[in-house]
Design an enzyme around this catalytic site. Structure first.
Site, PDB file in Angstrom:
ATOM      1  N   LYS A  47       0.804  -1.233   0.000  1.00 59.08           N
ATOM      2  CA  LYS A  47       0.000   0.000   0.000  1.00 59.08           C
ATOM      3  C   LYS A  47       0.837   1.284   0.000  1.00 59.08           C
ATOM      4  O   LYS A  47       0.379   2.347   0.425  1.00 59.08           O
ATOM      5  CB  LYS A  47      -1.009   0.041   1.168  1.00 59.08           C
ATOM      6  CG  LYS A  47      -1.836  -1.202   1.372  1.00 59.08           C
ATOM      7  CD  LYS A  47      -2.314  -1.836   0.089  1.00 59.08           C
ATOM      8  CE  LYS A  47      -3.462  -1.104  -0.566  1.00 59.08           C
ATOM      9  NZ  LYS A  47      -3.800  -1.794  -1.863  1.00 59.08           N
ATOM     10  N   HIS A 102       7.541  -7.231  -2.198  1.00 63.95           N
ATOM     11  CA  HIS A 102       7.222  -6.694  -0.870  1.00 63.95           C
ATOM     12  C   HIS A 102       8.140  -7.306   0.185  1.00 63.95           C
ATOM     13  O   HIS A 102       7.927  -7.095   1.377  1.00 63.95           O
ATOM     14  CB  HIS A 102       5.786  -7.059  -0.474  1.00 63.95           C
ATOM     15  CG  HIS A 102       4.712  -6.352  -1.230  1.00 63.95           C
ATOM     16  ND1 HIS A 102       4.747  -5.008  -1.514  1.00 63.95           N
ATOM     17  CD2 HIS A 102       3.521  -6.798  -1.733  1.00 63.95           C
ATOM     18  CE1 HIS A 102       3.640  -4.668  -2.164  1.00 63.95           C
ATOM     19  NE2 HIS A 102       2.888  -5.731  -2.317  1.00 63.95           N
ATOM     20  N   SER A 132      -4.864   2.789   4.079  1.00 61.88           N
ATOM     21  CA  SER A 132      -5.028   2.139   2.781  1.00 61.88           C
ATOM     22  C   SER A 132      -5.159   0.619   2.957  1.00 61.88           C
ATOM     23  O   SER A 132      -6.016  -0.029   2.337  1.00 61.88           O
ATOM     24  CB  SER A 132      -3.829   2.496   1.890  1.00 61.88           C
ATOM     25  OG  SER A 132      -3.989   1.988   0.604  1.00 61.88           O
TER      26      SER A 132
HETATM   27  P1  A3P Z   1      -5.126   4.719  -1.204  1.00 62.46           P
HETATM   28  O1  A3P Z   1      -5.761   3.479  -0.667  1.00 62.46           O
HETATM   29  O2  A3P Z   1      -4.675   5.654  -0.098  1.00 62.46           O
HETATM   30  O3  A3P Z   1      -5.951   5.417  -2.227  1.00 62.46           O
HETATM   31  P2  A3P Z   1      -0.212  -0.376  -3.618  1.00 62.46           P
HETATM   32  O4  A3P Z   1      -0.187  -0.286  -5.096  1.00 62.46           O
HETATM   33  O5  A3P Z   1       1.151  -0.456  -2.979  1.00 62.46           O
HETATM   34  O6  A3P Z   1      -1.147  -1.446  -3.160  1.00 62.46           O
HETATM   35  O7  A3P Z   1      -0.761   1.002  -3.056  1.00 62.46           O
HETATM   36  C1  A3P Z   1      -2.071   1.393  -3.305  1.00 62.46           C
HETATM   37  C2  A3P Z   1      -2.215   2.845  -2.927  1.00 62.46           C
HETATM   38  O8  A3P Z   1      -1.558   3.654  -3.930  1.00 62.46           O
HETATM   39  C3  A3P Z   1      -3.683   3.273  -2.933  1.00 62.46           C
HETATM   40  O9  A3P Z   1      -3.773   4.301  -1.932  1.00 62.46           O
HETATM   41  C4  A3P Z   1      -3.823   3.823  -4.348  1.00 62.46           C
HETATM   42  O10 A3P Z   1      -4.928   4.657  -4.532  1.00 62.46           O
HETATM   43  C5  A3P Z   1      -2.492   4.568  -4.483  1.00 62.46           C
HETATM   44  N1  A3P Z   1      -2.143   4.859  -5.888  1.00 62.46           N
HETATM   45  C6  A3P Z   1      -2.023   4.007  -6.913  1.00 62.46           C
HETATM   46  N2  A3P Z   1      -1.751   4.665  -8.059  1.00 62.46           N
HETATM   47  C7  A3P Z   1      -1.702   5.986  -7.737  1.00 62.46           C
HETATM   48  C8  A3P Z   1      -1.476   7.186  -8.499  1.00 62.46           C
HETATM   49  N3  A3P Z   1      -1.272   7.183  -9.812  1.00 62.46           N
HETATM   50  N4  A3P Z   1      -1.504   8.365  -7.821  1.00 62.46           N
HETATM   51  C9  A3P Z   1      -1.718   8.412  -6.488  1.00 62.46           C
HETATM   52  N5  A3P Z   1      -1.943   7.312  -5.730  1.00 62.46           N
HETATM   53  C10 A3P Z   1      -1.936   6.104  -6.345  1.00 62.46           C
END
Ligand code: A3P
Length: 290
Positions: A47, A102, A132
């Site tokens: 996340k 990860h 998140s």
């Molecule tokens: P949120 O749940 O706070 O919206 P991961 O890919 O490591 O699982 O992380 C997911 C988090 O990254 C989510 O956060 C997601 O919305 C955010 N995320 C993914 N792409 C993004 C982008 N282009 N800009 C901003 N946040 C992004």
């Protein structure tokens, strides 16, 4: 951790979702996988911007052309090293391989040590990571879930969540920060200046993009563009595994969402733990108070 929960497996004390990991896949990642000098790893605690970096690396290597990013799922383009699909995706792939992980530093492939493979480590404000992860655990049927947010914060603080303690993960990887093959980025700086962050990644990778290619990367890796790209918004995953009506995978995409979730008392307790755990790391992050 004594009890990993019915949806998880425990490997070397680390709790992972059993749906996509196995003892064998983790052993393969640690001991069987042969790192090449040309490999590029995107390492994150969950996340923290994993999917975003998968998109950025794909687009940078495609010189800003979105066709690959829009036709192949992100988990095939930049596969996870530790998942059961890793060998199939990665063994015969031409260089440079783009690889997600990860894993904490201590469980990274033996063959990484002494190689020139590059690592981009993306770190995010742990309070936003916690929020998140809370919403993600609610929508993903393969994760342990704790409905009460206060109790979830306790579990997160104690490292009793997937991939263990945020503090241990970050501290472990920060040990590499003086190496030439290591780039430290924050989710917050990517959010504040995506173009500048892409330029930093390109310099690190020795990749030259002209202004038009850079425009292509930045436009196609925006939150809105990614939300619409079914190859990275996880809408290809069946609803019984990820129910996006409960919470979208690309949920809010902003720094600071923790402020609407943590109570003052939860926030203060977390800050105390953070100071305790991070006081000697010698790195200032965008979320550290002045
Ligand atoms: P949120 O749940 O706070 O919206 P991961 O890919 O490591 O699982 O992380 C997911 C988090 O990254 C989510 O956060 C997601 O919305 C955010 N995320 C993914 N792409 C993004 C982008 N282009 N800009 C901003 N946040 C992004």
């Amino acid at each position: 951790m004594a009890d990993p929960g019915p949806r998880s497996l425990l490997y070397e004390g680390l709790m992972l979702p059993a749906l996509v990991h196995s003892e064998q896949s983790l052993r393969y990642a640690q001991f069987g996988f042969q790192v090449r000098d040309s490999d590029v790893f995107s390492v994150t605690y969950p996340k923290s911007g994993t999917t975003w970096m998968q998109e950025l690396l794909t687009l940078i290597h495609s010189d800003g052309d979105p066709r690959l990013a829009q036709s192949v799922p992100s988990w095939e383009r930049v596969p996870w090293l530790e998942q059961t699909t890793a060998a199939g995706f990665l063994e015969n792939r031409p260089c440079p391989r783009l690889i997600s992980s990860h894993l904490p530093y201590g469980l990274f492939p033996n063959s990484f040590h002494g190689s020139n493979a590059k690592v981009i480590y993306t770190v995010r404000n742990p309070k936003d990571v916690c929020v998140s992860l809370y919403h993600y655990s609610k929508m993903a049927s393969f994760l342990e879930f704790q409905e009460d947010f206060g109790e979830f914060v306790e579990l997160f603080s104690a490292g009793k969540v997937l991939f263990g303690s945020w503090f241990q993960h970050v501290r472990g990887w920060l040990g590499l920060r003086d190496r030439l093959n290591f780039l430290l980025l924050t989710y917050e700086e990517m959010h504040q200046d995506l173009r500048g962050s892409v330029e930093r990644i390109c310099r690190f990778l020795g990749k030259q993009l002209d202004a038009r290619a850079l425009d292509g990367v930045v436009a196609n890796a925006s939150f809105q563009a990614m939300k619409q790209n079914k190859m990275c918004n996880y809408s290809l995953v069946p609803e019984n595994i990820m129910d996006q009506r409960v919470s979208p995978f690309l949920r809010k995409g902003v720094p600071g969402d923790w402020k609407g979730h943590f109570t003052v008392a939860q926030s203060q307790a977390f800050d105390r733990l953070y100071r305790e755990q991070m006081q000697d790391v010698g790195v200032r992050f965008p979320w550290d108070e002045a």
